[in-house]
Design a protein around this motif. Sequence first.
Motif, mmCIF file in Angstrom:
data_model
loop_
_atom_site.group_PDB
_atom_site.id
_atom_site.type_symbol
_atom_site.label_atom_id
_atom_site.label_comp_id
_atom_site.label_asym_id
_atom_site.label_seq_id
_atom_site.Cartn_x
_atom_site.Cartn_y
_atom_site.Cartn_z
ATOM 1 N N GLU A 1 0.830 -1.197 0.000
ATOM 2 C CA GLU A 1 0.000 0.000 0.000
ATOM 3 C C GLU A 1 0.867 1.250 0.000
ATOM 4 O O GLU A 1 1.911 1.299 0.662
ATOM 5 C CB GLU A 1 -0.892 0.010 1.233
ATOM 6 N N ILE A 2 0.447 2.247 -0.758
ATOM 7 C CA ILE A 2 1.113 3.546 -0.710
ATOM 8 C C ILE A 2 0.674 4.230 0.581
ATOM 9 O O ILE A 2 -0.482 4.617 0.743
ATOM 10 C CB ILE A 2 0.759 4.404 -1.935
ATOM 11 N N GLU A 3 1.614 4.346 1.508
ATOM 12 C CA GLU A 3 1.316 4.947 2.808
ATOM 13 C C GLU A 3 1.354 6.470 2.739
ATOM 14 O O GLU A 3 0.608 7.159 3.438
ATOM 15 C CB GLU A 3 2.327 4.441 3.839
ATOM 16 N N LYS B 1 4.347 0.769 2.122
ATOM 17 C CA LYS B 1 4.315 0.110 3.426
ATOM 18 C C LYS B 1 4.471 -1.396 3.292
ATOM 19 O O LYS B 1 3.773 -2.038 2.506
ATOM 20 C CB LYS B 1 2.989 0.428 4.123
ATOM 21 N N TRP B 2 5.403 -1.951 4.075
ATOM 22 C CA TRP B 2 5.575 -3.397 4.073
ATOM 23 C C TRP B 2 4.353 -4.069 4.710
ATOM 24 O O TRP B 2 3.833 -3.582 5.731
ATOM 25 C CB TRP B 2 6.808 -3.797 4.880
ATOM 26 N N PRO B 3 3.905 -5.179 4.162
ATOM 27 C CA PRO B 3 2.818 -5.917 4.812
ATOM 28 C C PRO B 3 3.303 -6.582 6.099
ATOM 29 O O PRO B 3 4.512 -6.664 6.365
ATOM 30 C CB PRO B 3 2.427 -6.958 3.758
ATOM 31 N N ASP B 4 2.378 -7.052 6.891
ATOM 32 C CA ASP B 4 2.727 -7.721 8.148
ATOM 33 C C ASP B 4 3.657 -8.899 7.890
ATOM 34 O O ASP B 4 3.511 -9.629 6.896
ATOM 35 C CB ASP B 4 1.460 -8.217 8.850
ATOM 36 N N ASN B 5 4.623 -9.062 8.788
ATOM 37 C CA ASN B 5 5.571 -10.186 8.765
ATOM 38 C C ASN B 5 6.503 -10.157 7.551
ATOM 39 O O ASN B 5 7.099 -11.176 7.206
ATOM 40 C CB ASN B 5 4.832 -11.530 8.822
ATOM 41 N N PRO C 1 -2.176 7.974 -1.393
ATOM 42 C CA PRO C 1 -2.243 7.038 -0.270
ATOM 43 C C PRO C 1 -3.478 6.144 -0.365
ATOM 44 O O PRO C 1 -4.569 6.605 -0.718
ATOM 45 C CB PRO C 1 -2.318 7.969 0.948
ATOM 46 N N GLY C 2 -3.262 4.869 -0.076
ATOM 47 C CA GLY C 2 -4.336 3.888 -0.176
ATOM 48 C C GLY C 2 -4.279 3.071 -1.449
ATOM 49 O O GLY C 2 -4.811 1.959 -1.498
ATOM 50 N N ASP C 3 -3.658 3.611 -2.505
ATOM 51 C CA ASP C 3 -3.436 2.821 -3.716
ATOM 52 C C ASP C 3 -2.427 1.716 -3.409
ATOM 53 O O ASP C 3 -1.683 1.789 -2.426
ATOM 54 C CB ASP C 3 -2.878 3.693 -4.842
ATOM 55 N N THR C 4 -2.383 0.711 -4.257
ATOM 56 C CA THR C 4 -1.404 -0.357 -4.069
ATOM 57 C C THR C 4 -0.581 -0.564 -5.332
ATOM 58 O O THR C 4 -1.045 -0.317 -6.449
ATOM 59 C CB THR C 4 -2.066 -1.690 -3.682
ATOM 60 N N LEU C 5 0.642 -1.003 -5.133
ATOM 61 C CA LEU C 5 1.545 -1.397 -6.206
ATOM 62 C C LEU C 5 2.113 -2.768 -5.870
ATOM 63 O O LEU C 5 2.311 -3.091 -4.691
ATOM 64 C CB LEU C 5 2.701 -0.406 -6.338
ATOM 65 N N PHE C 6 2.373 -3.553 -6.897
ATOM 66 C CA PHE C 6 3.121 -4.783 -6.693
ATOM 67 C C PHE C 6 4.612 -4.458 -6.763
ATOM 68 O O PHE C 6 5.048 -3.668 -7.610
ATOM 69 C CB PHE C 6 2.739 -5.834 -7.733
ATOM 70 N N VAL C 7 5.378 -5.063 -5.858
ATOM 71 C CA VAL C 7 6.793 -4.735 -5.708
ATOM 72 C C VAL C 7 7.636 -6.001 -5.807
ATOM 73 O O VAL C 7 7.412 -6.968 -5.068
ATOM 74 C CB VAL C 7 7.051 -4.049 -4.349
#
Length: 238
Positions: free
Chosen positions: A9-11, A26-30, A87-93
């Motif tokens: 997610e774009i924080e 933002k890194w996802p959990d774990n 913010p709130g958009d997502t990108l694959f990384v």
Amino acid sequence: MPKNIVEMEIEAATAELPDTKTLRLKWPDNYDPSFKTGQFITVYWPDTPKYKRAYSLSSCALDKGYFEVTVKRDGKMGTRIVDWAAPGDTLFVIPPVGRFLPVYEQEKHLVCIAGGSGVTPFRGFAREATYRELRTRITILYSVRTTNDIIFNQEFRELEEKNPHFKFNVTCTRLAEEDPWSGRRGRISADWIKSIATDMENTVFYACGPTALVEGTEQLISKELGLPKEQLKLEKWG
């Protein structure tokens, strides 16, 4: 071994200049990747998976919980990021890779030559050295058209205050004669480099940015200064 592709997610989306934006992903959990300052990530939008772009990290390996990339409005990806990413958009990384790495040794002087958005990985270089209170000297020589094109000016000046071994030097190539800028004007030259790098044997040169600047720097270092290619690291695009 293949690297896992992660949706992030774009924080935050911060306008550095009218045509330049920093995304904090933002890194996802774990998620706790192993990577190094100076590497790059490759990103793509969920709705256009075949169109990918690689961007140098403008954050450093000690900035935990997120990646930052700083993007100029250029091409399809750069235009969409600068004009529309929020913010709130997502990108694959695709996780970080690359060998454009700082040599953090006490006796070394890293001279980092940049043009335009090519300064972005050097923000990471300076951040890590400052966080770790390293004695490695880092000097950025940054070529821009005008003072309106300087990316991260305030942060670099703050890092200079915190880190006595870091210097940020700017030269402007297209200022009007009447402009009040009191700093250096003109292109990066061998004479300017020699005035900065007084111990050539212990200097490592980095060049990042447009192809013309990087290839010009390669000529300056290898031909005019006569230094071996082992003392020069290059990263170019476009």
